[in-house]
Design an enzyme around this catalytic site. Structure first.
Site, PDB file in Angstrom:
ATOM      1  N   PHE A  60       4.054  50.679  62.991  1.00 30.90           N
ATOM      2  CA  PHE A  60       3.658  50.146  64.316  1.00 30.90           C
ATOM      3  C   PHE A  60       4.534  49.005  64.836  1.00 30.90           C
ATOM      4  O   PHE A  60       4.017  47.941  65.230  1.00 30.90           O
ATOM      5  CB  PHE A  60       2.203  49.646  64.324  1.00 30.90           C
ATOM      6  CG  PHE A  60       1.153  50.643  63.969  1.00 30.90           C
ATOM      7  CD1 PHE A  60       1.378  52.009  64.054  1.00 30.90           C
ATOM      8  CD2 PHE A  60      -0.114  50.216  63.557  1.00 30.90           C
ATOM      9  CE1 PHE A  60       0.388  52.931  63.729  1.00 30.90           C
ATOM     10  CE2 PHE A  60      -1.114  51.118  63.231  1.00 30.90           C
ATOM     11  CZ  PHE A  60      -0.857  52.477  63.316  1.00 30.90           C
TER      12      PHE A  60
ATOM     13  N   SER B 214      -2.593  56.531  60.630  1.00 31.06           N
ATOM     14  CA  SER B 214      -1.190  56.324  60.271  1.00 31.06           C
ATOM     15  C   SER B 214      -1.112  56.026  58.780  1.00 31.06           C
ATOM     16  O   SER B 214      -1.880  55.207  58.270  1.00 31.06           O
ATOM     17  CB  SER B 214      -0.597  55.159  61.056  1.00 31.06           C
ATOM     18  OG  SER B 214       0.646  54.818  60.453  1.00 31.06           O
TER      19      SER B 214
ATOM     20  N   ASN C  21      -2.221  63.346  62.730  1.00 28.90           N
ATOM     21  CA  ASN C  21      -1.113  62.420  62.512  1.00 28.90           C
ATOM     22  C   ASN C  21      -0.172  63.033  61.463  1.00 28.90           C
ATOM     23  O   ASN C  21      -0.324  64.198  61.110  1.00 28.90           O
ATOM     24  CB  ASN C  21      -1.674  61.068  62.036  1.00 28.90           C
ATOM     25  CG  ASN C  21      -0.861  59.896  62.558  1.00 28.90           C
ATOM     26  OD1 ASN C  21       0.368  59.907  62.462  1.00 28.90           O
ATOM     27  ND2 ASN C  21      -1.524  58.909  63.108  1.00 28.90           N
TER      28      ASN C  21
HETATM   29  C1  LIG Z   1       8.991  58.449  64.455  1.00 33.43           C
HETATM   30  C2  LIG Z   1       7.517  58.708  64.655  1.00 33.43           C
HETATM   31  C3  LIG Z   1       6.683  57.650  65.013  1.00 33.43           C
HETATM   32  C4  LIG Z   1       5.315  57.875  65.198  1.00 33.43           C
HETATM   33  N1  LIG Z   1       4.516  56.835  65.586  1.00 33.43           N
HETATM   34  C5  LIG Z   1       3.199  57.055  65.809  1.00 33.43           C
HETATM   35  C6  LIG Z   1       2.366  56.009  66.265  1.00 33.43           C
HETATM   36  O1  LIG Z   1       2.796  54.885  66.505  1.00 33.43           O
HETATM   37  N2  LIG Z   1       1.038  56.281  66.452  1.00 33.43           N
HETATM   38  C7  LIG Z   1       0.504  57.526  66.213  1.00 33.43           C
HETATM   39  O2  LIG Z   1      -0.691  57.726  66.419  1.00 33.43           O
HETATM   40  N3  LIG Z   1       1.291  58.537  65.815  1.00 33.43           N
HETATM   41  C8  LIG Z   1       2.609  58.342  65.606  1.00 33.43           C
HETATM   42  N4  LIG Z   1       3.392  59.369  65.193  1.00 33.43           N
HETATM   43  C9  LIG Z   1       2.767  60.689  64.915  1.00 33.43           C
HETATM   44  C10 LIG Z   1       2.866  61.642  66.100  1.00 33.43           C
HETATM   45  O3  LIG Z   1       2.175  61.141  67.222  1.00 33.43           O
HETATM   46  C11 LIG Z   1       2.296  63.026  65.716  1.00 33.43           C
HETATM   47  O4  LIG Z   1       0.909  62.890  65.440  1.00 33.43           O
HETATM   48  C12 LIG Z   1       2.972  63.627  64.501  1.00 33.43           C
HETATM   49  O5  LIG Z   1       4.351  63.332  64.486  1.00 33.43           O
HETATM   50  C13 LIG Z   1       2.816  65.152  64.437  1.00 33.43           C
HETATM   51  O6  LIG Z   1       3.365  65.781  65.574  1.00 33.43           O
HETATM   52  P1  LIG Z   1       4.860  66.407  65.587  1.00 33.43           P
HETATM   53  O7  LIG Z   1       4.984  67.299  64.383  1.00 33.43           O
HETATM   54  O8  LIG Z   1       4.942  67.140  66.903  1.00 33.43           O
HETATM   55  O9  LIG Z   1       5.804  65.265  65.520  1.00 33.43           O
HETATM   56  C14 LIG Z   1       4.764  59.188  65.001  1.00 33.43           C
HETATM   57  C15 LIG Z   1       5.623  60.229  64.643  1.00 33.43           C
HETATM   58  C16 LIG Z   1       6.970  60.019  64.477  1.00 33.43           C
HETATM   59  C17 LIG Z   1       7.873  61.184  64.109  1.00 33.43           C
END
Ligand SMILES: Cc1cc2nc3c(=O)[nH]c(=O)nc-3n(C[C@H](O)[C@H](O)[C@H](O)COP(=O)(O)O)c2cc1C
Length: 351
Positions: free
Chosen positions: A114, A174, A245
């Site tokens: 975060f 997270s 997440n």
């Molecule tokens: C670099 C990065 C930073 C992330 N930061 C957050 C965050 O601050 N808060 C959160 O709820 N999810 C965060 N996520 C999770 C994404 O919102 C999502 O739930 C997760 O990556 C799965 O989706 P995807 O496979 O499409 O990336 C982050 C993901 C990545 C890759």
């Protein structure tokens, strides 16, 4: 086009590449270039949680942590944009490097923790946004706040962002903030959500409108844990759930470069697990509770599978790193086509 940009971006450290992407998106938007690649929107919007979504495809949290790029992301064609995670006080996050690409698996591992400028700074950006689509704000607790005092951080963040959010996501999933995921357990979850719901009632009275509250869950809960968490969500009548997440599981990427880095894994290897969580939540929570699916979507077929599992809306993050803005076009176009098809009269209902 994106293939070229991608090879340049992939030559940089993943986080530097992300900063450059955000700056380029902001500039392209200012120059009016994003309009040229934005998809046509579906004819009919989607109504959910009392909000109107131009389409069912959203930007997941973490991409635009400080809400500095909302207009540009909106211009790319997203039906909704979720910013954050925002904590009450700004914080630097974990030491760098903290984001790693696993191109073979079309995945990313991050342990950002975060990093953000704080909820107050982000509200200044949100106040100035021009994007008229739905903007969700994802909130969390500061790393320095002991877990026993987590509620006061979430309450403070909710108070700060309330007036500027179309919905607020309570991020308790997270893997990169110590102990955070324990907040998903019934004993801890109930008082946290009760405090936030009570704060929401007070804010609604003061401000004059009620902002939906949704909870974002981990894909690493056992089936029993997920059922127990869902029960609390149902009982307290939260407005929706985001699943999921990132995962701590590394089975799908074992042996690959960076696979052993601590943090949360996202992208293609998460897809089936996230769909499984959505399916179970839909079964437990019934047909009406709004569900936002996220995890590993990088094609229209992936999106269709997540909708089939029970998601009402979906979000993307890692797919954008590998596919670029073309992914938004593809997903929004497929969404429009799927809904047109559903509305079209069949032989049966025409007669
Ligand atoms: C670099 C990065 C930073 C992330 N930061 C957050 C965050 O601050 N808060 C959160 O709820 N999810 C965060 N996520 C999770 C994404 O919102 C999502 O739930 C997760 O990556 C799965 O989706 P995807 O496979 O499409 O990336 C982050 C993901 C990545 C890759």
């Amino acid at each position: 086009m994106y293939a070229l940009a991608r090879s340049l971006l992939f030559a940089l450290d993943a986080e530097q590449a992300h900063q450059l992407t955000l700056a380029t998106l902001r500039l392209s938007h200012r120059l009016g270039l994003l309009r040229l690649i934005a998809p046509a929107q579906p004819e009919e919007p989607v109504e959910l949680m009392g909000l109107t979504f131009a389409n069912r495809i959203g930007l997941a949290a973490g991409f635009d942590k400080n809400a500095s790029c909302v207009d540009a992301m909106g211009a790319l064609g997203f039906g909704f944009v979720e910013v954050g995670t925002l904590t009450p006080r700004g914080q630097p996050g974990n030491p760098r490097p903290r984001v790693f690409r696993l191109p073979k698996a079309r995945a990313v591992i991050n342990r950002m923790g975060f990093p953000n400028e704080g909820a107050q700074v982000a509200t200044r950006h949100l106040r100035l946004r021009r994007y008229t689509g739905v903007c969700g704000v994802n909130i969390g607790k500061n790393a320095a706040t002991p877990l026993e005092q987590a509620t006061s951080d979430y309450v403070a963040a909710l108070q700060m962002v309330y007036e500027f959010a179309d919905y607020v996501t309570i991020n308790i999933s997270s893997p990169n903030t110590q102990g955070l995921r324990q907040l998903q357990e019934g004993e801890q979850l109930r008082p946290l959500l009760q405090a936030l719901l009570q704060t929401r009632e007070q804010l609604a009275e003061r401000v004059g409108w009620r902002v939906p509250l949704v909870v974002k869950l981990s894909p690493d809960l056992s089936s029993d844990e997920l059922a127990a968490t869902a029960e609390v969500i149902r009982e307290l009548q939260l407005d929706g759930v985001i699943a999921t997440n990132t995962t701590l599981d590394r089975a799908a990427v074992a042996g690959m470069r960076h696979a052993d880095r601590p943090g949360g894994l996202s992208g293609a290897p998460l897809r089936e697990r996230a769909a499984g969580v959505v399916r179970q939540l839909r079964a437990v929570l019934g047909p009406d509770l709004p569900l936002i699916g996220v995890g590993g979507v990088s094609s229209a077929a992936d999106a269709a599978a997540l909708f089939a599992a029970g998601a009402d809306l979906l979000q993307v993050y890692t797919g954008l790193i590998y596919r670029g803005p073309g992914l938004v076009r593809e997903l929004v176009a497929a969404d429009a086509a799927a809904r047109r098809k559903r509305r079209a009269p069949t032989r049966h209902n025409r007669s």
